[in-house]
Motif scaffolding. Structure first.
Motif, PDB file in Angstrom:
ATOM      1  N   LEU A 157     -68.475 100.134  15.466  1.00 15.39           N
ATOM      2  CA  LEU A 157     -69.508  99.163  15.825  1.00 15.39           C
ATOM      3  C   LEU A 157     -69.276  98.545  17.196  1.00 15.39           C
ATOM      4  O   LEU A 157     -70.227  98.295  17.943  1.00 15.39           O
ATOM      5  N   VAL A 158     -68.018  98.300  17.551  1.00 14.98           N
ATOM      6  CA  VAL A 158     -67.744  97.567  18.785  1.00 14.98           C
ATOM      7  C   VAL A 158     -67.966  98.440  20.030  1.00 14.98           C
ATOM      8  O   VAL A 158     -68.261  97.913  21.112  1.00 14.98           O
ATOM      9  N   MET A 159     -67.865  99.745  19.915  1.00 17.08           N
ATOM     10  CA  MET A 159     -68.054 100.607  21.073  1.00 17.08           C
ATOM     11  C   MET A 159     -69.489 100.541  21.638  1.00 17.08           C
ATOM     12  O   MET A 159     -69.668 100.450  22.855  1.00 17.08           O
ATOM     13  N   PRO A 160     -70.538 100.586  20.814  1.00 17.39           N
ATOM     14  CA  PRO A 160     -71.883 100.380  21.375  1.00 17.39           C
ATOM     15  C   PRO A 160     -72.064  98.994  21.983  1.00 17.39           C
ATOM     16  O   PRO A 160     -72.804  98.839  22.965  1.00 17.39           O
ATOM     17  N   ILE A 161     -71.401  97.992  21.402  1.00 18.51           N
ATOM     18  CA  ILE A 161     -71.453  96.646  21.991  1.00 18.51           C
ATOM     19  C   ILE A 161     -70.819  96.662  23.372  1.00 18.51           C
ATOM     20  O   ILE A 161     -71.336  96.046  24.322  1.00 18.51           O
ATOM     21  N   GLU A 162     -69.699  97.382  23.501  1.00 16.26           N
ATOM     22  CA  GLU A 162     -69.049  97.521  24.800  1.00 16.26           C
ATOM     23  C   GLU A 162     -69.981  98.193  25.809  1.00 16.26           C
ATOM     24  O   GLU A 162     -70.075  97.764  26.970  1.00 16.26           O
ATOM     25  N   ALA A 163     -70.659  99.240  25.381  1.00 15.95           N
ATOM     26  CA  ALA A 163     -71.582  99.937  26.281  1.00 15.95           C
ATOM     27  C   ALA A 163     -72.695  98.998  26.741  1.00 15.95           C
ATOM     28  O   ALA A 163     -73.055  98.974  27.932  1.00 15.95           O
ATOM     29  N   PHE A 164     -73.227  98.216  25.816  1.00 17.11           N
ATOM     30  CA  PHE A 164     -74.291  97.263  26.165  1.00 17.11           C
ATOM     31  C   PHE A 164     -73.798  96.228  27.178  1.00 17.11           C
ATOM     32  O   PHE A 164     -74.480  95.917  28.162  1.00 17.11           O
TER      33      PHE A 164
END
Length: 225
Positions: A157-164
């Motif tokens: 979950l945190v990887m897409p947040i990082e990308a954003f």
């Protein structure tokens, strides 16, 4: 007993880091972004030390929030991929993970030793088997798989947040675009590990329970002799 305490303490450490690492990624990415640059405060003596402690605390809080959010999406993921939680569907007649005789034996052993009624759901049977395995300290692999399951779910979950965050807070460039794409790729990789560890965890619980049920009488007879 001391070994069991060490195993439980180790799981507690794993659980902390499964929250702290994802939370730190989010907090540190925001902290070093040009819009905020909070890390400049870290070099200001006592205030800097206090600020570092605050960032660690904030990272853990963010990690807990990530864990709560990731727990909300796991059921829809497993429903779509497996038809339900692996811990539940593995004992269903339609699932082919274990042969029919094994699933029937698990239910009979759970009924005889744990008092589970025949009409109990597969999830109820699994939960009591898990409780038995943990309380008896039968398999350390159960806690290892569980800790990696939590970590992989949080990182998924945190990887897409990082990308954003990279695409919104960092000035557009080829590097920030590439970093965001890499984060999405890592999210997919952690997704595969997440669903894999979920199955490994469920299988280890059921196998450990099964083996212990059949070896316990022999151990007891040996002790009496």
């Amino acid at each position: 007993m001391s070994f069991d305490l060490i195993e439980r303490a180790a799981f507690g450490v794993y659980e902390i880091f499964s929250n702290l690492i994802p939370g730190s990624l989010v907090v540190m990415t925001v902290a070093v972004s040009p819009q905020f640059s909070f890390l400049n405060l870290a070099a200001n003596g006592f205030l800097g030390g206090f600020f570092v402690l605050f960032l660690i605390f904030l990272s853990f809080i963010v990690g807990v929030a990530v864990q709560e959010l990731s727990s909300l999406i796991e059921k829809p993921i497993f429903k779509r991929k497996y038809g339900g939680l692996p811990s539940s569907v593995m004992l269903d007649p339609s699932d082919s993970t274990f042969p029919p005789f094994f699933k029937e034996e698990i239910r009979q052993l759970a009924k005889q030793n744990l008092g589970i009624p025949e009409e109990a759901s597969s999830q109820n049977v699994f939960e009591l088997c898990y409780t038995y395995v943990i309380q008896k300290g039968i398999s350390k692999r159960v806690l290892q798989f569980l800790s990696m399951y939590y970590f992989s779910r949080n990182m998924m979950l945190v990887m897409p947040i990082e990308a954003f965050i990279l695409w919104v807070l960092v000035p557009p460039s080829a590097l920030s675009l590439l970093a965001g794409v890499v984060c999405l790729g890592l999210s997919l990789a952690f997704y595969e590990r997440f669903v894999g560890y979920a199955r490994h965890f469920a299988k280890e619980v059921l196998r450990s329970f099964y083996v212990d049920m059949y070896t316990a009488p022999r151990r007891n007879s040996t002790v009496r002799q």
